[in-house]
Write an enzyme that holds these catalytic residues in place. Structure first.
Site, short mmCIF file in Angstrom:
data_model
loop_
_atom_site.label_atom_id
_atom_site.label_comp_id
_atom_site.label_asym_id
_atom_site.label_seq_id
_atom_site.Cartn_x
_atom_site.Cartn_y
_atom_site.Cartn_z
N LYS A 298 -49.06 -15.30 8.28
CA LYS A 298 -50.10 -14.27 8.36
C LYS A 298 -49.74 -13.12 7.41
O LYS A 298 -48.60 -12.63 7.42
CB LYS A 298 -50.12 -13.75 9.80
CG LYS A 298 -51.51 -13.57 10.38
CD LYS A 298 -51.37 -13.20 11.85
CE LYS A 298 -52.68 -12.87 12.47
NZ LYS A 298 -52.52 -12.38 13.85
O1 G3P Z 1 -54.11 -11.18 16.51
C1 G3P Z 1 -54.93 -10.16 16.09
C2 G3P Z 1 -55.96 -9.65 17.05
O2 G3P Z 1 -56.54 -10.64 17.80
C3 G3P Z 1 -55.69 -8.34 17.69
O3 G3P Z 1 -56.51 -8.05 18.79
O4 G3P Z 1 -57.12 -6.73 20.81
O5 G3P Z 1 -55.20 -5.98 19.35
O6 G3P Z 1 -57.53 -5.77 18.57
P1 G3P Z 1 -56.59 -6.54 19.41
#
Ligand code: G3P
Length: 217
Positions: free
Chosen positions: A83
């Site tokens: 990533k």
């Molecule tokens: O893995 C990245 C992503 O899904 C992050 O989610 O909830 O931290 O915005 P969030």
């Protein structure tokens, strides 16, 4: 549509993998910090549980170091997706790793323009963050519709991986739009199973069955 789970929690991953519904896993530095444990060891373990892509994120911000990190992470297992962030250095790294046959997931995507650049850089996955766009009053799912359309116009191989999912509706809307993958927090994936009429109906069936006094086995 593929389901990835967005967590570094090994117990959750084992538990949900047993349903047969998990096609991959995504992690990020915040999820690794929340879970605790040695990053490389945790990623190794996840790769042993799930056969699909497992995203492990670089933390360097310059191309040269990010590329070294990416090559190191890719050696952990065949199913690693490295990533990288959607920056100039991130996309340089994406191009170099992709040219080497390594799967790259470009993360922190918030616009269609960024998604177009990631596809041109050879990304295996683009991760638009829908929940974080909603949080600032934008329409996260509108971005997914745009990216799906642009990728289809030019037949890019990059898969649209809907990230920052916060609720079951995000998953359903992503499926309606034809997104390739949703990466879902374990709690939201569990919500997808639930409907009050399922619980109510099952209670009634079991009550009526008990009244027959029969058993199957
Ligand atoms: O893995 C990245 C992503 O899904 C992050 O989610 O909830 O931290 O915005 P969030």
């Amino acid at each position: 549509m593929k389901f990835f789970i967005d967590t570094a929690d090994l117990n959750e991953i084992r538990d949900l993998a047993a349903t047969g519904l998990v096609d991959g896993v995504t992690t990020n530095p915040s999820l690794i910090a929340k879970n605790g444990g040695d990053f490389i060891e945790v990623i190794k373990e996840i790769c042993g549980i799930v056969s699909g892509p497992v995203s492990a994120e670089c933390v360097a911000t310059d191309h040269e170091t990010m590329l070294k990190e990416g090559l190191y992470l890719a050696k952990i297992a065949d199913n690693i997706a490295v990533k990288v962030p959607l920056t100039v250095d991130g996309l340089k790294t994406c191009k170099a790793l992709s040219d080497d046959g390594i799967m790259v997931n470009v993360t922190l995507c918030f616009s269609a323009a960024q998604a177009l650049l990631a596809a041109k850089a050879g990304a295996a996955f683009i991760s638009p963050f829908v929940g974080r766009l909603d949080d600032i009053g934008h329409d996260g799912m509108q971005l997914i519709a745009e990216v799906v359309q642009i990728y289809s116009n030019y037949e890019f191989d990059t898969e649209v991986l809907v990230a920052s999912i916060r609720n079951p509706l995000h998953v359903i809307d992503a499926a309606k739009m034809g997104a390739d993958v949703a990466t879902i927090p374990p709690s939201t994936l569990k919500q997808l199973f639930k409907h009050p009429l399922t619980d109510k109906g099952l209670d009634a069936f079991l009550k009526d069955w008990a009244s027959t006094g029969q058993t199957i086995l």
